[in-house]
Write a protein that holds these residues in place. Sequence first.
Motif, PDB file in Angstrom:
ATOM      1  N   VAL A   8       0.851  -1.196   0.000  1.00  0.00           N
ATOM      2  CA  VAL A   8       0.000   0.000   0.000  1.00  0.00           C
ATOM      3  C   VAL A   8       0.884   1.242   0.000  1.00  0.00           C
ATOM      4  CG1 VAL A   8      -2.049  -1.006   1.093  1.00  0.00           C
ATOM      5  CG2 VAL A   8      -0.205  -0.131   2.536  1.00  0.00           C
TER       6      VAL A   8
ATOM      7  N   GLU B 265       2.383  -8.875   3.254  1.00  0.00           N
ATOM      8  CA  GLU B 265       2.890  -7.522   2.994  1.00  0.00           C
ATOM      9  C   GLU B 265       4.373  -7.576   2.649  1.00  0.00           C
ATOM     10  OE1 GLU B 265       2.412  -4.747   6.284  1.00  0.00           O
ATOM     11  OE2 GLU B 265       2.059  -3.164   4.818  1.00  0.00           O
TER      12      GLU B 265
ATOM     13  N   PHE C   5      -3.257   3.221   5.754  1.00  0.00           N
ATOM     14  CA  PHE C   5      -3.141   2.244   6.843  1.00  0.00           C
ATOM     15  C   PHE C   5      -4.428   1.433   7.018  1.00  0.00           C
ATOM     16  CE2 PHE C   5      -0.057   5.611   7.536  1.00  0.00           C
ATOM     17  CZ  PHE C   5       1.111   4.853   7.544  1.00  0.00           C
TER      18      PHE C   5
ATOM     19  N   PRO D 210       4.219   0.346   4.344  1.00  0.00           N
ATOM     20  CA  PRO D 210       3.453   1.369   3.612  1.00  0.00           C
ATOM     21  C   PRO D 210       4.361   2.531   3.202  1.00  0.00           C
ATOM     22  CG  PRO D 210       2.247   0.665   5.558  1.00  0.00           C
ATOM     23  CD  PRO D 210       3.602   0.023   5.644  1.00  0.00           C
TER      24      PRO D 210
ATOM     25  N   GLU E   9      -3.983  -1.244   4.511  1.00  0.00           N
ATOM     26  CA  GLU E   9      -2.978  -2.217   4.967  1.00  0.00           C
ATOM     27  C   GLU E   9      -3.659  -3.254   5.869  1.00  0.00           C
ATOM     28  OE1 GLU E   9      -0.228  -0.928   7.988  1.00  0.00           O
ATOM     29  OE2 GLU E   9       1.390  -2.175   7.160  1.00  0.00           O
ATOM     30  N   LYS E  10      -4.467  -2.777   6.818  1.00  0.00           N
ATOM     31  CA  LYS E  10      -5.153  -3.701   7.740  1.00  0.00           C
ATOM     32  C   LYS E  10      -6.106  -4.612   6.973  1.00  0.00           C
ATOM     33  CE  LYS E  10      -5.184  -0.581  11.718  1.00  0.00           C
ATOM     34  NZ  LYS E  10      -5.570   0.777  11.293  1.00  0.00           N
TER      35      LYS E  10
END
Length: 148
Positions: free
Chosen positions: A86, A116, A103, A120, A106-107
């Motif tokens: 991301v 991942e 973020f 980020p 991302e979660k």
Amino acid sequence: MRAKIVFASMTGNDEDMAEILEEDLLDQGLEVDSSDVSFTDANDYLDSDLCVFITYTYGEGAMTDEIADFYDQLKELDLTGKSFAVMGSGDKTYKEHYCENVFDFEKAFLACGAKELIPPLTVENAPDDDDIARIDQAAEELADKLNG
Ligand SMILES: Cc1cc2nc3c(=O)[nH]c(=O)nc-3n(C[C@H](O)[C@H](O)[C@H](O)COP(=O)(O)O)c2cc1C
């Protein structure tokens, strides 16, 4: 290896980041497809090895309708076995809300079971030369990790 880049951009900064990353990943030998979040179904990620989401944050972290719709679709996916990254542009004057939507996504990707590959990557407003170098470096790292 195939990468799918989805970007959300009102004034062009995140679209610029998406274009830079797309060129970099093509240079690394990946197949790349990029599209605007408004015209993309999150299911499109299912055809790719690397899922990338690049987004603005507006409204002190609240999601605009176009990214909220995509976020809801994304949350339903099983992305086990896929990789993600991301990125996004924001403004530090928004303090704790700086790049908040980056973020949030991302979660969501982690909850979908995706891996991942890089932290980020955030940029203040329009990407400058240093930011472009960081995106170039991120693309190298992504390609290395995908191929390794
Ligand atoms: C009304 C408004 C609200 C914003 N809210 C935030 C915010 O909460 N967090 C943040 O990091 N940036 C915020 N920004 C800054 C934008 O995210 C930033 O300008 C970004 O580069 C825009 O990306 P785009 O050109 O791809 O649309 C806001 C900007 C405006 C105009």
